[in-house]
Design a protein around this motif. Structure first.
Motif, PDB file in Angstrom:
ATOM      1  N   GLU A  12       0.852  -1.170   0.000  1.00 26.26           N
ATOM      2  CA  GLU A  12       0.000   0.000   0.000  1.00 26.26           C
ATOM      3  C   GLU A  12       0.895   1.229   0.000  1.00 26.26           C
ATOM      4  OE1 GLU A  12      -2.852  -0.008   3.124  1.00 26.26           O
ATOM      5  OE2 GLU A  12      -3.734  -1.905   2.554  1.00 26.26           O
ATOM      6  N   GLN A  13       0.364   2.367  -0.468  1.00 25.56           N
ATOM      7  CA  GLN A  13       1.178   3.570  -0.556  1.00 25.56           C
ATOM      8  C   GLN A  13       1.705   4.006   0.807  1.00 25.56           C
ATOM      9  OE1 GLN A  13      -1.172   6.508  -2.574  1.00 25.56           O
ATOM     10  NE2 GLN A  13      -0.767   5.657  -4.599  1.00 25.56           N
ATOM     11  N   SER A  14       0.868   3.916   1.855  1.00 23.42           N
ATOM     12  CA  SER A  14       1.270   4.394   3.174  1.00 23.42           C
ATOM     13  C   SER A  14       1.932   3.315   4.025  1.00 23.42           C
ATOM     14  CB  SER A  14       0.052   4.951   3.907  1.00 23.42           C
ATOM     15  OG  SER A  14      -0.935   3.949   4.030  1.00 23.42           O
ATOM     16  N   PHE A  15       1.918   2.099   3.530  1.00 20.53           N
ATOM     17  CA  PHE A  15       2.471   0.978   4.298  1.00 20.53           C
ATOM     18  C   PHE A  15       3.118   0.029   3.302  1.00 20.53           C
ATOM     19  CE2 PHE A  15       1.486  -3.324   6.238  1.00 20.53           C
ATOM     20  CZ  PHE A  15       2.552  -3.299   7.112  1.00 20.53           C
ATOM     21  N   GLU A  16       4.424   0.038   3.239  1.00 14.21           N
ATOM     22  CA  GLU A  16       5.148  -0.767   2.260  1.00 14.21           C
ATOM     23  C   GLU A  16       5.940  -1.856   2.978  1.00 14.21           C
ATOM     24  OE1 GLU A  16       7.440   1.732  -0.264  1.00 14.21           O
ATOM     25  OE2 GLU A  16       5.684   2.753  -1.095  1.00 14.21           O
ATOM     26  N   PRO A  17       5.331  -2.999   3.166  1.00 20.51           N
ATOM     27  CA  PRO A  17       5.986  -4.071   3.908  1.00 20.51           C
ATOM     28  C   PRO A  17       7.049  -4.783   3.092  1.00 20.51           C
ATOM     29  CG  PRO A  17       3.858  -4.797   3.128  1.00 20.51           C
ATOM     30  CD  PRO A  17       3.956  -3.348   2.772  1.00 20.51           C
ATOM     31  N   SER A  18       7.889  -5.494   3.810  1.00 24.24           N
ATOM     32  CA  SER A  18       8.856  -6.371   3.170  1.00 24.24           C
ATOM     33  C   SER A  18       8.128  -7.559   2.555  1.00 24.24           C
ATOM     34  CB  SER A  18       9.874  -6.856   4.210  1.00 24.24           C
ATOM     35  OG  SER A  18      10.612  -7.957   3.722  1.00 24.24           O
ATOM     36  N   GLU A  19       8.703  -8.111   1.514  1.00 25.74           N
ATOM     37  CA  GLU A  19       8.151  -9.336   0.941  1.00 25.74           C
ATOM     38  C   GLU A  19       8.493 -10.549   1.802  1.00 25.74           C
ATOM     39  OE1 GLU A  19       9.632  -9.706  -2.982  1.00 25.74           O
ATOM     40  OE2 GLU A  19       8.525  -7.983  -3.777  1.00 25.74           O
ATOM     41  N   HIS A  20       9.252 -10.334   2.864  1.00 29.75           N
ATOM     42  CA  HIS A  20       9.736 -11.424   3.703  1.00 29.75           C
ATOM     43  C   HIS A  20       9.103 -11.376   5.098  1.00 29.75           C
ATOM     44  CE1 HIS A  20      12.563 -12.106   0.440  1.00 29.75           C
ATOM     45  NE2 HIS A  20      12.878 -10.817   0.497  1.00 29.75           N
ATOM     46  N   LEU A  21       9.745 -10.759   6.067  1.00 31.00           N
ATOM     47  CA  LEU A  21       9.225 -10.724   7.440  1.00 31.00           C
ATOM     48  C   LEU A  21       8.917  -9.294   7.853  1.00 31.00           C
ATOM     49  CD1 LEU A  21       8.644 -12.043  10.218  1.00 31.00           C
ATOM     50  CD2 LEU A  21      11.070 -11.747  10.748  1.00 31.00           C
ATOM     51  N   ASN A  22       7.729  -9.108   8.458  1.00 31.45           N
ATOM     52  CA  ASN A  22       7.291  -7.798   8.921  1.00 31.45           C
ATOM     53  C   ASN A  22       6.835  -7.888  10.377  1.00 31.45           C
ATOM     54  OD1 ASN A  22       7.105  -6.154   6.200  1.00 31.45           O
ATOM     55  ND2 ASN A  22       6.244  -8.182   5.808  1.00 31.45           N
ATOM     56  N   ILE A  23       7.438  -7.074  11.227  1.00 29.99           N
ATOM     57  CA  ILE A  23       7.092  -7.023  12.638  1.00 29.99           C
ATOM     58  C   ILE A  23       6.354  -5.716  12.896  1.00 29.99           C
ATOM     59  CG2 ILE A  23       7.945  -7.135  15.006  1.00 29.99           C
ATOM     60  CD1 ILE A  23       8.577  -9.613  13.352  1.00 29.99           C
ATOM     61  N   ILE A  24       5.166  -5.822  13.483  1.00 26.83           N
ATOM     62  CA  ILE A  24       4.350  -4.644  13.763  1.00 26.83           C
ATOM     63  C   ILE A  24       4.174  -4.530  15.266  1.00 26.83           C
ATOM     64  CG2 ILE A  24       2.123  -3.537  13.371  1.00 26.83           C
ATOM     65  CD1 ILE A  24       2.040  -5.474  10.815  1.00 26.83           C
ATOM     66  N   THR A  25       4.684  -3.440  15.834  1.00 28.08           N
ATOM     67  CA  THR A  25       4.620  -3.241  17.274  1.00 28.08           C
ATOM     68  C   THR A  25       3.712  -2.059  17.608  1.00 28.08           C
ATOM     69  OG1 THR A  25       6.543  -1.757  17.307  1.00 28.08           O
ATOM     70  CG2 THR A  25       6.971  -4.119  17.529  1.00 28.08           C
ATOM     71  N   GLY A  26       3.408  -1.943  18.891  1.00 32.80           N
ATOM     72  CA  GLY A  26       2.546  -0.859  19.353  1.00 32.80           C
ATOM     73  C   GLY A  26       1.811  -1.293  20.597  1.00 32.80           C
ATOM     74  N   ALA A  27       1.373  -0.339  21.366  1.00 32.39           N
ATOM     75  CA  ALA A  27       0.660  -0.648  22.605  1.00 32.39           C
ATOM     76  C   ALA A  27      -0.680  -1.311  22.301  1.00 32.39           C
ATOM     77  CB  ALA A  27       0.444   0.635  23.409  1.00 32.39           C
ATOM     78  N   ASN A  28      -1.204  -2.031  23.293  1.00 31.57           N
ATOM     79  CA  ASN A  28      -2.515  -2.653  23.130  1.00 31.57           C
ATOM     80  C   ASN A  28      -3.567  -1.594  22.808  1.00 31.57           C
ATOM     81  OD1 ASN A  28      -1.650  -5.269  23.637  1.00 31.57           O
ATOM     82  ND2 ASN A  28      -1.965  -5.106  25.844  1.00 31.57           N
ATOM     83  N   GLY A  29      -4.430  -1.898  21.862  1.00 37.58           N
ATOM     84  CA  GLY A  29      -5.489  -0.983  21.497  1.00 37.58           C
ATOM     85  C   GLY A  29      -5.100   0.066  20.475  1.00 37.58           C
ATOM     86  N   PHE A  30      -3.862   0.009  19.982  1.00 38.50           N
ATOM     87  CA  PHE A  30      -3.401   1.019  19.024  1.00 38.50           C
ATOM     88  C   PHE A  30      -3.673   0.627  17.573  1.00 38.50           C
ATOM     89  CE2 PHE A  30      -0.349   4.299  20.921  1.00 38.50           C
ATOM     90  CZ  PHE A  30      -1.074   4.360  22.104  1.00 38.50           C
ATOM     91  N   GLY A  31      -4.146  -0.613  17.335  1.00 40.66           N
ATOM     92  CA  GLY A  31      -4.557  -0.960  15.979  1.00 40.66           C
ATOM     93  C   GLY A  31      -3.737  -2.014  15.270  1.00 40.66           C
ATOM     94  N   LYS A  32      -2.881  -2.743  15.998  1.00 43.77           N
ATOM     95  CA  LYS A  32      -2.066  -3.786  15.342  1.00 43.77           C
ATOM     96  C   LYS A  32      -2.965  -4.856  14.722  1.00 43.77           C
ATOM     97  CE  LYS A  32       0.315  -5.100  18.939  1.00 43.77           C
ATOM     98  NZ  LYS A  32      -0.398  -4.308  19.982  1.00 43.77           N
TER      99      LYS A  32
END
Length: 216
Positions: free
Chosen positions: A3-23
């Protein structure tokens, strides 16, 4: 999956953030948007929702709920354990490689029972799946996921690593990279509250803050 605003790796993607933040919301939106284009394996259910049956055959007759559907293919692998010494030994080798003392009881599994033993158990007797620790349950589920013969392009895991200590956490991520990213070419997304260090160069880490997905 780009996506334009979110360009992940084709391999491994780690998404962090506090609980309730939308992970979880981010991962669910990826599934909803791309499931018609890609074969996606997603596990949003907590390991606490993994069914605990003593008799292996019971895993073949589970009524499907949303949580059960996440583990449906893993339940199918459990049904293959009966009288399958090679598969049972493979499971126990997986535990051993991670320095976990728990073992699937060979004698019981061969005769159709999902029981575990551990020299550290006070009773010294076999116990059922619901009695082993959450981290041991998660490791068993990870082994089942690896043994899953269903082919998928994308793997999505939501907070699956909550119960691992730092040493085990590092080993588990190394296994995920080896088994899914390197060997199978699977694109992996993991949402976590943990701080993940020393990932390889093909990985990307993101943090959700104030509703925005930011590169780390």
């Amino acid at each position: 999956m780009q996506e334009q605003s979110f360009e992940p790796s084709e391999h491994l993607n780690i998404i962090t953030g506090a609980n309730g933040f939308g992970k979880t919301l981010l991962l669910q939106s990826l599934v909803n948007q791309y499931q018609s284009e890609y074969n996606i394996k997603s596990i949003f259910a907590s390991i606490h929702h993994f069914k605990a049956h003593a008799e292996i055959q019971q895993y073949a007759n589970i009524k499907t709920t949303a949580a059960d559907n996440d583990f449906k293919q893993e339940y199918a692998t459990i049904t293959q354990l009966t009288d399958n010494q090679d598969l049972i030994n493979d499971c126990n080798s997986f535990f051993q490689a991670l320095n976990i003392s728990t073992r699937l009881s060979l004698a019981n599994a061969k005769s159709g029972w999902l029981l575990f033993n551990n020299p550290n158990y006070k009773s010294k007797t076999t116990i059922t799946f619901d009695k082993i620790s959450p981290s041991e349950k998660a490791i068993f589920a990870l082994w089942l996921l690896i043994k899953n013969n269903t082919k998928f392009d994308v793997l999505i895991l939501d907070d699956f690593d909550n119960h691992f200590d730092e040493v085990l956490l590092s080993k588990v991520y190394a296994i995920i990279i080896d088994e899914f990213v390197d060997k199978r070419g699977v694109q992996v997304f993991i949402a976590t509250n943990r701080k993940i260090l020393n990932l390889n160069a093909i990985s990307k880490q993101f943090k959700i803050e104030n509703g925005l997905v930011c590169n780390i």
